[in-house]
Design an enzyme around this catalytic site. Structure first.
Site, PDB file in Angstrom:
ATOM      1  N   HIS A 141       1.022  -1.041   0.040  1.00 24.06           N
ATOM      2  CA  HIS A 141       0.485  -0.111  -0.166  1.00 24.06           C
ATOM      3  C   HIS A 141       1.131   0.857  -0.369  1.00 24.06           C
ATOM      4  CE1 HIS A 141      -3.893  -3.230   1.394  1.00 24.06           C
ATOM      5  NE2 HIS A 141      -3.923  -2.375   0.836  1.00 24.06           N
ATOM      6  N   LYS A 145      -0.134   4.442   4.594  1.00 23.27           N
ATOM      7  CA  LYS A 145      -1.168   3.771   5.834  1.00 23.27           C
ATOM      8  C   LYS A 145      -0.430   3.490   6.893  1.00 23.27           C
ATOM      9  CE  LYS A 145      -3.232  -0.261   5.004  1.00 23.27           C
ATOM     10  NZ  LYS A 145      -4.837  -0.345   5.654  1.00 23.27           N
TER      11      LYS A 145
END
Length: 253
Positions: A141, A145
């Site tokens: 990601h 994050k």
């Protein structure tokens, strides 16, 4: 149908507002801690006020707010769509308790393809026993994050465990291998989390045996797929009986 959005000034909040309009629903407004709301959107003073103004509220804000928001939605009798990841066991218990009073759709991922991925993962795990096939989950990601592994990765782990007739906790998790960490445990489920750039979300499930290996991958290219799925869930949940639902219920899987 009046749909409210928690965190309407954020990246997901703005996409959700656009998808509410595209679906022909009424945007009841939203809450924000900072930043300007989309043009024409009402900003409510707090989450309780948002629940009072809406038939259903969508929340992708933060795990630490999930329990309080679920309880506030239950007190107002407002349906709740929860997309935050990284909830603790206590947070999930609070959400489940709130679902005794209102319908809640709580999903690790609202993309239709991911939910098909989860269903396939469970069936694959049932056919590929843990004694012979090691299950490894790799996710990547964007660098912002804050939780790892991702909620979708954990959901994949739970799907694999369910397919094998157990739970993720009973099967055991392996992650963060570094140095002389010993051999891989038989039947455990492995996780690796990568962070960098602005990757929306990549997930790969690997079943590796001595004589063969099979991998299944899902990639998200645009966060809008989550917003579209969440609004679909919001339209679906209205009028449902109290209970804790998932995206697979919304998709009829």
């Amino acid at each position: 149908m009046r749909i409210g959005i928690a965190g309407i000034s954020g990246r997901m909040g703005r996409l959700l507002a656009e998808e509410v309009a595209a679906a022909g629903a009424l945007l009841a407004g939203g809450t924000t801690r900072s930043g300007a709301a989309p043009a024409g959107a009402a900003v409510l003073p707090d989450f309780a006020a948002l629940c009072a103004a809406a038939d259903v509220v969508i929340d992708f804000t933060h795990a630490h707010a999930a329990a309080a928001h679920a309880q506030a939605a239950a007190a107002a009798g407002t349906a709740f769509i929860l997309g935050s990841s990284g909830l603790s066991a206590a947070d999930e218990a609070a959400v489940s308790a709130a679902a005794g009073r209102i319908p809640i759709v709580y999903a690790a991922n609202f993309a239709p393809g991911v939910n098909l991925f989860l269903a396939i993962a469970e069936r694959m795990a049932a056919a590929l026993p843990g004694a012979q096939y090691d299950a490894e989950i790799v996710e990547m990601h964007h660098r912002q994050k804050v939780d790892a592994p991702s909620g979708t990765a954990v959901a994949l782990g739970r799907a694999v465990a369910a397919g094998r007739g157990t739970t993720l906790e009973e099967a055991g998790r392996e992650s963060g291998r570094d140095g002389h960490c010993g051999p891989r445990g038989t039947g455990t489920i492995g996780f690796a989390a990568l962070r960098g750039g602005q990757v929306v979300g990549d997930h790969t499930l690997v079943f590796a045996a001595a004589s063969e290996q099979i991998s299944l991958t899902h990639q998200s290219f645009d966060r809008r797929v989550y917003a579209t799925g969440a609004v679909r869930a919001a339209l679906w949940v209205r009028g449902r009986a109290p209970g804790l639902y998932g995206m697979r219920d919304v998709l009829g899987m």
